[in-house]
Motif scaffolding. Structure first.
Motif, PDB file in Angstrom:
ATOM      1  N   ARG A  14       0.844  -1.190   0.000  1.00 30.06           N
ATOM      2  CA  ARG A  14       0.000   0.000   0.000  1.00 30.06           C
ATOM      3  C   ARG A  14       0.880   1.240   0.000  1.00 30.06           C
ATOM      4  NH1 ARG A  14      -3.920  -1.899   5.020  1.00 30.06           N
ATOM      5  NH2 ARG A  14      -4.832  -3.747   3.991  1.00 30.06           N
ATOM      6  N   GLY A  15       0.748   2.052  -1.056  1.00 31.14           N
ATOM      7  CA  GLY A  15       1.507   3.293  -1.146  1.00 31.14           C
ATOM      8  C   GLY A  15       3.004   3.090  -1.076  1.00 31.14           C
ATOM      9  N   LEU A  16       3.486   1.966  -1.602  1.00 29.28           N
ATOM     10  CA  LEU A  16       4.902   1.613  -1.459  1.00 29.28           C
ATOM     11  C   LEU A  16       5.777   2.502  -2.339  1.00 29.28           C
ATOM     12  CD1 LEU A  16       6.987  -0.337  -0.249  1.00 29.28           C
ATOM     13  CD2 LEU A  16       6.609  -1.815  -2.228  1.00 29.28           C
ATOM     14  N   GLU A  17       6.749   3.119  -1.721  1.00 30.61           N
ATOM     15  CA  GLU A  17       7.669   4.011  -2.432  1.00 30.61           C
ATOM     16  C   GLU A  17       9.064   3.841  -1.862  1.00 30.61           C
ATOM     17  OE1 GLU A  17       8.139   8.847  -3.234  1.00 30.61           O
ATOM     18  OE2 GLU A  17       6.186   7.979  -2.747  1.00 30.61           O
ATOM     19  N   PHE A  18      10.056   3.935  -2.749  1.00 34.69           N
ATOM     20  CA  PHE A  18      11.443   3.845  -2.306  1.00 34.69           C
ATOM     21  C   PHE A  18      12.248   4.950  -2.970  1.00 34.69           C
ATOM     22  CE2 PHE A  18      15.841   2.445  -2.507  1.00 34.69           C
ATOM     23  CZ  PHE A  18      16.076   2.034  -1.203  1.00 34.69           C
ATOM     24  N   ALA A  19      13.050   5.646  -2.176  1.00 32.87           N
ATOM     25  CA  ALA A  19      13.904   6.723  -2.676  1.00 32.87           C
ATOM     26  C   ALA A  19      15.313   6.521  -2.165  1.00 32.87           C
ATOM     27  CB  ALA A  19      13.373   8.081  -2.241  1.00 32.87           C
ATOM     28  N   ASN A  21      18.881   8.837  -1.765  1.00 35.99           N
ATOM     29  CA  ASN A  21      19.458  10.192  -1.839  1.00 35.99           C
ATOM     30  C   ASN A  21      18.425  11.188  -2.353  1.00 35.99           C
ATOM     31  OD1 ASN A  21      21.981   9.168  -1.008  1.00 35.99           O
ATOM     32  ND2 ASN A  21      22.534   8.672  -3.127  1.00 35.99           N
ATOM     33  N   ASP A  22      17.212  11.076  -1.816  1.00 34.69           N
ATOM     34  CA  ASP A  22      16.095  11.968  -2.150  1.00 34.69           C
ATOM     35  C   ASP A  22      15.615  11.822  -3.593  1.00 34.69           C
ATOM     36  OD1 ASP A  22      16.033  13.098   0.425  1.00 34.69           O
ATOM     37  OD2 ASP A  22      17.611  14.524  -0.105  1.00 34.69           O
ATOM     38  N   GLU A  23      16.080  10.804  -4.301  1.00 38.61           N
ATOM     39  CA  GLU A  23      15.608  10.552  -5.667  1.00 38.61           C
ATOM     40  C   GLU A  23      14.699   9.321  -5.649  1.00 38.61           C
ATOM     41  OE1 GLU A  23      17.278   9.383 -10.130  1.00 38.61           O
ATOM     42  OE2 GLU A  23      18.669   9.914  -8.513  1.00 38.61           O
ATOM     43  N   ARG A  24      13.464   9.513  -6.095  1.00 36.67           N
ATOM     44  CA  ARG A  24      12.522   8.416  -6.079  1.00 36.67           C
ATOM     45  C   ARG A  24      12.919   7.354  -7.104  1.00 36.67           C
ATOM     46  NH1 ARG A  24       6.337   9.798  -6.991  1.00 36.67           N
ATOM     47  NH2 ARG A  24       7.064  10.021  -9.141  1.00 36.67           N
ATOM     48  N   ILE A  25      12.998   6.097  -6.653  1.00 38.91           N
ATOM     49  CA  ILE A  25      13.335   4.981  -7.528  1.00 38.91           C
ATOM     50  C   ILE A  25      12.075   4.363  -8.110  1.00 38.91           C
ATOM     51  CG2 ILE A  25      14.540   2.768  -7.706  1.00 38.91           C
ATOM     52  CD1 ILE A  25      16.345   5.184  -7.094  1.00 38.91           C
ATOM     53  N   PHE A  26      11.048   4.200  -7.299  1.00 38.78           N
ATOM     54  CA  PHE A  26       9.750   3.729  -7.784  1.00 38.78           C
ATOM     55  C   PHE A  26       8.665   4.169  -6.804  1.00 38.78           C
ATOM     56  CE2 PHE A  26      11.293   0.057  -5.240  1.00 38.78           C
ATOM     57  CZ  PHE A  26      10.268  -0.014  -4.296  1.00 38.78           C
ATOM     58  N   GLY A  27       7.431   4.085  -7.272  1.00 43.73           N
ATOM     59  CA  GLY A  27       6.277   4.315  -6.424  1.00 43.73           C
ATOM     60  C   GLY A  27       5.630   5.668  -6.618  1.00 43.73           C
ATOM     61  N   PRO A  28       4.513   5.830  -5.904  1.00 43.32           N
ATOM     62  CA  PRO A  28       3.905   4.864  -4.978  1.00 43.32           C
ATOM     63  C   PRO A  28       3.205   3.718  -5.720  1.00 43.32           C
ATOM     64  CG  PRO A  28       2.548   6.837  -5.132  1.00 43.32           C
ATOM     65  CD  PRO A  28       3.788   7.121  -5.939  1.00 43.32           C
ATOM     66  N   LEU A  29       3.272   2.522  -5.137  1.00 43.09           N
ATOM     67  CA  LEU A  29       2.702   1.321  -5.738  1.00 43.09           C
ATOM     68  C   LEU A  29       1.680   0.706  -4.796  1.00 43.09           C
ATOM     69  CD1 LEU A  29       6.009  -0.419  -6.937  1.00 43.09           C
ATOM     70  CD2 LEU A  29       4.489   1.023  -8.307  1.00 43.09           C
ATOM     71  N   ASP A  30       0.578   0.229  -5.392  1.00 37.07           N
ATOM     72  CA  ASP A  30      -0.437  -0.515  -4.658  1.00 37.07           C
ATOM     73  C   ASP A  30      -0.708  -1.802  -5.424  1.00 37.07           C
ATOM     74  OD1 ASP A  30      -1.663   1.438  -2.454  1.00 37.07           O
ATOM     75  OD2 ASP A  30      -1.344   2.624  -4.271  1.00 37.07           O
ATOM     76  N   PHE A  31      -0.468  -2.936  -4.810  1.00 37.18           N
ATOM     77  CA  PHE A  31      -0.762  -4.213  -5.457  1.00 37.18           C
ATOM     78  C   PHE A  31      -0.806  -5.307  -4.407  1.00 37.18           C
ATOM     79  CE2 PHE A  31       3.857  -3.773  -5.537  1.00 37.18           C
ATOM     80  CZ  PHE A  31       4.308  -5.030  -5.134  1.00 37.18           C
ATOM     81  N   HIS A  32      -1.338  -6.450  -4.794  1.00 37.76           N
ATOM     82  CA  HIS A  32      -1.338  -7.603  -3.899  1.00 37.76           C
ATOM     83  C   HIS A  32      -1.144  -8.866  -4.712  1.00 37.76           C
ATOM     84  CE1 HIS A  32      -5.510  -8.001  -5.270  1.00 37.76           C
ATOM     85  NE2 HIS A  32      -5.441  -9.259  -4.860  1.00 37.76           N
ATOM     86  N   LEU A  33      -0.734  -9.922  -4.035  1.00 30.00           N
ATOM     87  CA  LEU A  33      -0.504 -11.218  -4.655  1.00 30.00           C
ATOM     88  C   LEU A  33      -1.232 -12.261  -3.827  1.00 30.00           C
ATOM     89  CD1 LEU A  33       1.055 -12.889  -6.811  1.00 30.00           C
ATOM     90  CD2 LEU A  33       2.911 -13.093  -5.149  1.00 30.00           C
ATOM     91  N   ALA A  34      -2.220 -12.905  -4.441  1.00 27.56           N
ATOM     92  CA  ALA A  34      -3.017 -13.909  -3.747  1.00 27.56           C
ATOM     93  C   ALA A  34      -2.381 -15.284  -3.886  1.00 27.56           C
ATOM     94  CB  ALA A  34      -4.439 -13.926  -4.326  1.00 27.56           C
ATOM     95  N   PRO A  35      -2.718 -16.216  -2.994  1.00 26.93           N
ATOM     96  CA  PRO A  35      -2.241 -17.598  -3.172  1.00 26.93           C
ATOM     97  C   PRO A  35      -2.701 -18.144  -4.522  1.00 26.93           C
ATOM     98  CG  PRO A  35      -3.216 -17.304  -0.993  1.00 26.93           C
ATOM     99  CD  PRO A  35      -3.519 -16.054  -1.762  1.00 26.93           C
ATOM    100  N   THR A  64       8.328   5.074   2.009  1.00 29.01           N
ATOM    101  CA  THR A  64       6.947   5.391   2.338  1.00 29.01           C
ATOM    102  C   THR A  64       6.093   4.174   2.019  1.00 29.01           C
ATOM    103  OG1 THR A  64       7.315   7.701   1.705  1.00 29.01           O
ATOM    104  CG2 THR A  64       5.027   7.010   1.942  1.00 29.01           C
ATOM    105  N   GLY A  65       5.034   3.996   2.769  1.00 29.10           N
ATOM    106  CA  GLY A  65       4.110   2.913   2.487  1.00 29.10           C
ATOM    107  C   GLY A  65       4.366   1.696   3.355  1.00 29.10           C
ATOM    108  N   GLU A  66       3.680   0.613   2.998  1.00 25.98           N
ATOM    109  CA  GLU A  66       3.673  -0.569   3.849  1.00 25.98           C
ATOM    110  C   GLU A  66       3.675  -1.837   3.007  1.00 25.98           C
ATOM    111  OE1 GLU A  66       1.206  -0.773   7.653  1.00 25.98           O
ATOM    112  OE2 GLU A  66      -0.008  -1.938   6.236  1.00 25.98           O
ATOM    113  N   VAL A  67       4.406  -2.840   3.482  1.00 29.13           N
ATOM    114  CA  VAL A  67       4.426  -4.164   2.862  1.00 29.13           C
ATOM    115  C   VAL A  67       3.960  -5.167   3.906  1.00 29.13           C
ATOM    116  CG1 VAL A  67       5.808  -5.929   1.724  1.00 29.13           C
ATOM    117  CG2 VAL A  67       6.383  -3.518   1.409  1.00 29.13           C
ATOM    118  N   ARG A  68       2.954  -5.962   3.548  1.00 25.68           N
ATOM    119  CA  ARG A  68       2.459  -7.005   4.439  1.00 25.68           C
ATOM    120  C   ARG A  68       2.528  -8.355   3.742  1.00 25.68           C
ATOM    121  NH1 ARG A  68      -0.477  -5.866   9.063  1.00 25.68           N
ATOM    122  NH2 ARG A  68      -0.657  -3.633   9.523  1.00 25.68           N
ATOM    123  N   SER A  69       2.873  -9.354   4.483  1.00 30.87           N
ATOM    124  CA  SER A  69       2.881 -10.732   3.987  1.00 30.87           C
ATOM    125  C   SER A  69       2.090 -11.581   4.958  1.00 30.87           C
ATOM    126  CB  SER A  69       4.314 -11.262   3.859  1.00 30.87           C
ATOM    127  OG  SER A  69       4.301 -12.594   3.386  1.00 30.87           O
TER     128      SER A  69
END
Length: 209
Positions: A14-19, A21-35, A64-69
């Motif tokens: 949810r709202g996953l973002e990675f930066a 040195n203050d440069e955004r690499i990706f995001g924000p991303l929202d997705f899920h993976l079901a069994p 920024t954001g959250e990863v749940r498994s």
């Protein structure tokens, strides 16, 4: 095996973002993976595919954001308990034989699988005593796949799993993914898009540099 509609996602972002040195690499991303499903992450060099997998594995902290498994937040201990990660590097000891590497991984993971059968499954029968440093790049990838099969993790995170493999090796990866997904596991894999997607229910997520 199919998962019930209300099954807890193996992976949810949810709202996953990675930066860096203050440069955004990706995001924000929202997705899920079901069994029982796979998610293919597409993108060119520099789009952040490898970084995304390292964040999902708990090897890098989110900006920024959250990863749940399985309903819980991923932390730096998650990789050991919840997922199996296959990266660009083989991840085994160059001066150990193929069998010795599997024996080490088996002891670490507590696997009860017959190691000779695992080597046969990935096409390395007859290479049990070969040092990893004497194997070709493709054979080292097959050895890494053998180590992956020792894990009981339901979530596989595969970074460019087709790299260095010939057509038979690509077919092997697709078979392994198909078996894992068919048994209720989930697979997130990255690719440049040069290979056909594995023959399983699959969604795509495209990252742009």
């Amino acid at each position: 095996m199919t998962a019930p509609p209300d099954a807890t996602p193996l992976l949810e972002c949810r709202g996953l973002e990675f930066a860096r040195n203050d440069e955004r690499i990706f995001g924000p991303l929202d997705f899920h993976l079901a069994p029982g499903m796979a998610l293919q992450v597409l993108g060119g060099n520099g789009a952040g595919k490898t970084t995304l997998l390292r964040v999902l594995a708990g090897l890098l902290a989110t900006t920024t954001g959250e990863v749940r498994s399985n309903g819980r937040i991923v932390d730096q201990g998650h990789l050991l308990s919840g997922s199996a990660f296959l990266g660009h590097l083989p991840g085994h000891k160059a001066d150990l034989s193929a069998m010795e590497n599997l024996q080490f991984s088996s002891a670490l993971l507590g696997s009860g699988r017959a190691l000779d059968q695992v080597l046969t499954r990935v096409g390395l029968a007859g290479y049990e005593d070969s040092l990893a440093r004497r194997l070709s790049a493709g054979q080292n990838k097959r050895l890494a796949l053998a180590r992956l099969l020792l894990s009981s993790a339901r979530l596989w995170l595969l970074d460019e799993p087709y790299a260095n493999l010939d057509l038979d090796g690509i077919a092997l990866v697709n078979e392994l993914i198909g078996d894992h997904v068919g048994n209720g596991g989930g697979v997130l894999l990255t690719t440049h898009g040069a290979y056909a997607a594995p023959p399983v229910p699959i969604a795509t997520l495209e990252l742009r540099a």
